[in-house]
Write a protein that holds these residues in place. Sequence first.
Motif, PDB file in Angstrom:
ATOM      1  N   GLY A 229       0.780  -1.202   0.149  1.00  0.00           N
ATOM      2  CA  GLY A 229      -0.115  -0.036  -0.238  1.00  0.00           C
ATOM      3  C   GLY A 229       0.975   1.390   0.036  1.00  0.00           C
ATOM      4  N   ARG A 230       1.964   1.221   0.672  1.00  0.00           N
ATOM      5  CA  ARG A 230       2.792   2.409   0.897  1.00  0.00           C
ATOM      6  C   ARG A 230       3.508   2.702  -0.596  1.00  0.00           C
ATOM      7  NH1 ARG A 230       5.471   4.429   5.144  1.00  0.00           N
ATOM      8  NH2 ARG A 230       3.498   3.985   6.218  1.00  0.00           N
ATOM      9  N   MET A 231       3.756   1.434  -1.232  1.00  0.00           N
ATOM     10  CA  MET A 231       4.185   1.685  -2.488  1.00  0.00           C
ATOM     11  C   MET A 231       3.531   2.409  -3.568  1.00  0.00           C
ATOM     12  SD  MET A 231       6.484  -2.042  -2.736  1.00  0.00           S
ATOM     13  CE  MET A 231       7.184  -1.831  -4.480  1.00  0.00           C
ATOM     14  N   LEU A 232       2.145   1.956  -3.421  1.00  0.00           N
ATOM     15  CA  LEU A 232       1.435   2.893  -4.407  1.00  0.00           C
ATOM     16  C   LEU A 232       1.080   4.219  -3.873  1.00  0.00           C
ATOM     17  CD1 LEU A 232      -1.111  -0.076  -5.174  1.00  0.00           C
ATOM     18  CD2 LEU A 232       0.359   0.831  -6.624  1.00  0.00           C
ATOM     19  N   LEU A 233       1.201   4.475  -2.669  1.00  0.00           N
ATOM     20  CA  LEU A 233       0.966   5.714  -2.157  1.00  0.00           C
ATOM     21  C   LEU A 233       2.086   6.611  -2.884  1.00  0.00           C
ATOM     22  CD1 LEU A 233      -0.526   5.433   1.512  1.00  0.00           C
ATOM     23  CD2 LEU A 233      -1.726   6.440  -0.424  1.00  0.00           C
ATOM     24  N   VAL A 234       3.314   6.041  -2.495  1.00  0.00           N
ATOM     25  CA  VAL A 234       4.579   6.969  -3.057  1.00  0.00           C
ATOM     26  C   VAL A 234       4.347   7.141  -4.512  1.00  0.00           C
ATOM     27  CG1 VAL A 234       7.083   6.593  -3.232  1.00  0.00           C
ATOM     28  CG2 VAL A 234       5.926   6.075  -1.070  1.00  0.00           C
ATOM     29  N   CYS A 235       3.999   6.051  -5.366  1.00  0.00           N
ATOM     30  CA  CYS A 235       3.748   6.341  -6.649  1.00  0.00           C
ATOM     31  C   CYS A 235       2.734   7.716  -6.716  1.00  0.00           C
ATOM     32  CB  CYS A 235       3.095   5.002  -7.574  1.00  0.00           C
ATOM     33  SG  CYS A 235       3.961   3.940  -7.700  1.00  0.00           S
ATOM     34  N   SER A 236       1.632   7.676  -6.150  1.00  0.00           N
ATOM     35  CA  SER A 236       0.943   8.744  -6.432  1.00  0.00           C
ATOM     36  C   SER A 236       1.384  10.124  -6.042  1.00  0.00           C
ATOM     37  CB  SER A 236      -0.297   8.464  -5.510  1.00  0.00           C
ATOM     38  OG  SER A 236      -1.191   9.640  -5.692  1.00  0.00           O
ATOM     39  N   LYS A 237       2.140  10.067  -4.919  1.00  0.00           N
ATOM     40  CA  LYS A 237       2.787  11.339  -4.504  1.00  0.00           C
ATOM     41  C   LYS A 237       4.003  11.851  -5.306  1.00  0.00           C
ATOM     42  CE  LYS A 237       5.881  12.772  -0.769  1.00  0.00           C
ATOM     43  NZ  LYS A 237       5.766  12.740   0.962  1.00  0.00           N
ATOM     44  N   LEU A 238       4.606  10.952  -5.860  1.00  0.00           N
ATOM     45  CA  LEU A 238       5.896  11.136  -6.745  1.00  0.00           C
ATOM     46  C   LEU A 238       4.976  11.707  -8.353  1.00  0.00           C
ATOM     47  CD1 LEU A 238       8.481   8.501  -6.036  1.00  0.00           C
ATOM     48  CD2 LEU A 238       8.572  10.614  -5.285  1.00  0.00           C
ATOM     49  N   ALA A 239       3.984  11.181  -8.690  1.00  0.00           N
ATOM     50  CA  ALA A 239       3.563  11.554  -9.696  1.00  0.00           C
ATOM     51  C   ALA A 239       3.197  13.140  -9.791  1.00  0.00           C
ATOM     52  CB  ALA A 239       2.214  10.604 -10.172  1.00  0.00           C
ATOM     53  N   LYS A 240       2.348  13.202  -8.422  1.00  0.00           N
ATOM     54  CA  LYS A 240       2.173  14.738  -8.485  1.00  0.00           C
ATOM     55  C   LYS A 240       3.386  15.769  -8.238  1.00  0.00           C
ATOM     56  CE  LYS A 240      -2.215  13.363  -5.990  1.00  0.00           C
ATOM     57  NZ  LYS A 240      -2.420  12.884  -4.579  1.00  0.00           N
ATOM     58  N   GLN A 241       4.559  15.196  -7.521  1.00  0.00           N
ATOM     59  CA  GLN A 241       5.418  16.099  -7.428  1.00  0.00           C
ATOM     60  C   GLN A 241       6.388  16.125  -8.921  1.00  0.00           C
ATOM     61  OE1 GLN A 241       8.274  14.124  -4.659  1.00  0.00           O
ATOM     62  NE2 GLN A 241       7.194  14.600  -3.067  1.00  0.00           N
ATOM     63  N   LYS A 242       6.296  15.159  -9.542  1.00  0.00           N
ATOM     64  CA  LYS A 242       6.786  15.391 -11.119  1.00  0.00           C
ATOM     65  C   LYS A 242       5.982  15.717 -12.244  1.00  0.00           C
ATOM     66  CE  LYS A 242      10.842  13.527  -9.923  1.00  0.00           C
ATOM     67  NZ  LYS A 242      12.050  14.098 -10.096  1.00  0.00           N
ATOM     68  N   ASN A 243       4.601  16.441 -11.523  1.00  0.00           N
ATOM     69  CA  ASN A 243       3.737  16.781 -12.658  1.00  0.00           C
ATOM     70  C   ASN A 243       3.288  15.971 -13.685  1.00  0.00           C
ATOM     71  OD1 ASN A 243       3.525  19.383 -10.959  1.00  0.00           O
ATOM     72  ND2 ASN A 243       5.331  19.948 -12.112  1.00  0.00           N
ATOM     73  N   ILE A 244       3.074  14.748 -13.418  1.00  0.00           N
ATOM     74  CA  ILE A 244       2.455  13.832 -14.336  1.00  0.00           C
ATOM     75  C   ILE A 244       1.150  13.197 -14.164  1.00  0.00           C
ATOM     76  CG2 ILE A 244       4.927  13.047 -15.283  1.00  0.00           C
ATOM     77  CD1 ILE A 244       4.599  10.416 -13.568  1.00  0.00           C
ATOM     78  N   ASP A 245       0.750  13.703 -12.904  1.00  0.00           N
ATOM     79  CA  ASP A 245      -0.686  13.226 -12.395  1.00  0.00           C
ATOM     80  C   ASP A 245      -1.636  13.580 -13.295  1.00  0.00           C
ATOM     81  OD1 ASP A 245       0.162  15.765 -11.407  1.00  0.00           O
ATOM     82  OD2 ASP A 245      -1.687  15.517  -9.936  1.00  0.00           O
ATOM     83  N   LYS A 246      -1.577  14.703 -13.893  1.00  0.00           N
ATOM     84  CA  LYS A 246      -2.771  15.362 -14.578  1.00  0.00           C
ATOM     85  C   LYS A 246      -2.983  14.668 -15.974  1.00  0.00           C
ATOM     86  CE  LYS A 246      -3.934  18.605 -11.747  1.00  0.00           C
ATOM     87  NZ  LYS A 246      -3.826  18.038 -10.469  1.00  0.00           N
TER      88      LYS A 246
END
Length: 116
Positions: free
Chosen positions: A64-81
């Motif tokens: 679960g932490r691995m997936l949360l970190v994916c989401s967090k890093l996607a936002k930090q790297k501006n690839i979430d949108k």
Amino acid sequence: MKNNNNIFKRIILHQTSTKIIYQDNLVTAFNDIYPQSPVHILIVPNHFIETCNNINHSHELTLGRMLLVCSKLAKQKNIDKNGYRIVINCNKHGCQEIFYLHIHLLGGRQGSKIYY
């Protein structure tokens, strides 16, 4: 079981010059040295899990932490949108090269559809 003293373990223990992007008591994240997209980050558990086939109930918090970190890093790297891909390879036919469970976070450009 394959040798768990591989490059990922050395990165987790800060025994290489690899820049760690994120680390806590459960997981570590760093850039892939052979990126397949503009953003290509690997997220690994801090304790050895060889493949997806070796996952059990004791790993739930870490996964679960691995997936949360994916989401967090996607936002930090501006690839979430625009979107990103999360990939886990398992064993030879699944293209796993390093036998230490890891997630590939890929983004920064339009990906292609994968049909297996």
